[in-house]
Structures are given as structure tokens and as C-alpha cells.
Design a protein around this motif. Structure first.
Motif: not given
Length: 122
Positions: A4-8
Motif C-alpha cells: 500500500l502506498v499513501e499520497s496526497g
């Protein structure tokens, strides 16, 4: 391996908005739950929102109800957290986690992203 990769995340003024993304690989969003969690310095990680395809349900912490919305784009295997009317107390590192057993227990989230920092200025 599921990843999983978060961004923003970023810096935003109080009252502003951010949209966080949690992109997955190695898994589809069929019969899984994706949760958003926050962790402030010196605090335990706590759940703020969760969407479960298994339960066909969403959940929110009381403090974000009416301000945050969790939703998914299943074709992209991505879950979003739309955050509106941000407050200084929302400042934290935001993580997404994946569970194969619903949203109920943090211990059941076996995969985590790296986190994305959200900072709300007053």
C-alpha cells in the motif's frame, strides 16, 4: 506481496481540504477492508475511517463525521479519503491499512502503507 502506498498529504490552512490516496498492488478490493488511520507524535495509531467490501459498509470516527469521506475506485484498486473543513487537530501522519477480516479490529490490519503527513495550520 501486498503493498500500500499513501499520497496526497501536505500543508493546508484550517478550513481547507485535502484528498488522500491509498494505492494498492498485489491485491484487489474484493472482500477486503481498507482503513485510514492517524498517528500523532507520542500517540497510538487510531482509526478514523474504514470501507469494507466484505461488509459493504463504511465507518467513521465521530470527530470526522460530516467532514471526511472514504470512497474507492475499484478499477484502480485505490481508496481515497476526502478531507474537508480541516482543523488544526487533524494534523498527523495518515496511514492506510488493509484487512481481510473487516474493519472492527486494528490488529487485523496486516499491511500498512508508509504514511503521508498532513499538517493543518491555524
Amino acid at each position: 506481496e501486498v503493498q500500500l502506498v499513501e499520497s496526497g498529504g501536505g500543508l493546508v490552512q484550517a478550513g481547507g481540504s485535502l484528498k488522500l490516496s491509498c494505492s494498492s498492488s498485489g491485491v484487489t478490493f474484493d472482500d477486503v477492508a481498507i482503513g485510514w488511520f492517524l498517528q500523532a507524535p507520542g500517540r497510538e495509531r487510531e482509526g478514523i475511517a474504514c470501507v469494507s467490501s466484505t461488509e459493504d459498509a463504511t465507518y467513521y470516527r465521530d470527530s470526522v463525521k460530516g467532514r471526511f469521506t472514504i470512497f474507492s475506485n475499484n478499477a484502480k484498486n485505490t481508496v481515497y479519503l476526502q478531507m474537508n473543513n480541516l482543523k488544526r487537530e487533524d494534523t498527523a501522519v495518515y496511514y492506510c491499512g488493509l484487512s481481510h477480516f473487516g474493519c472492527d479490529d486494528r490488529a487485523l490490519f496486516g499491511v500498512w502503507g508508509q504514511g503521508t503527513q498532513v499538517t493543518v495550520s491555524s
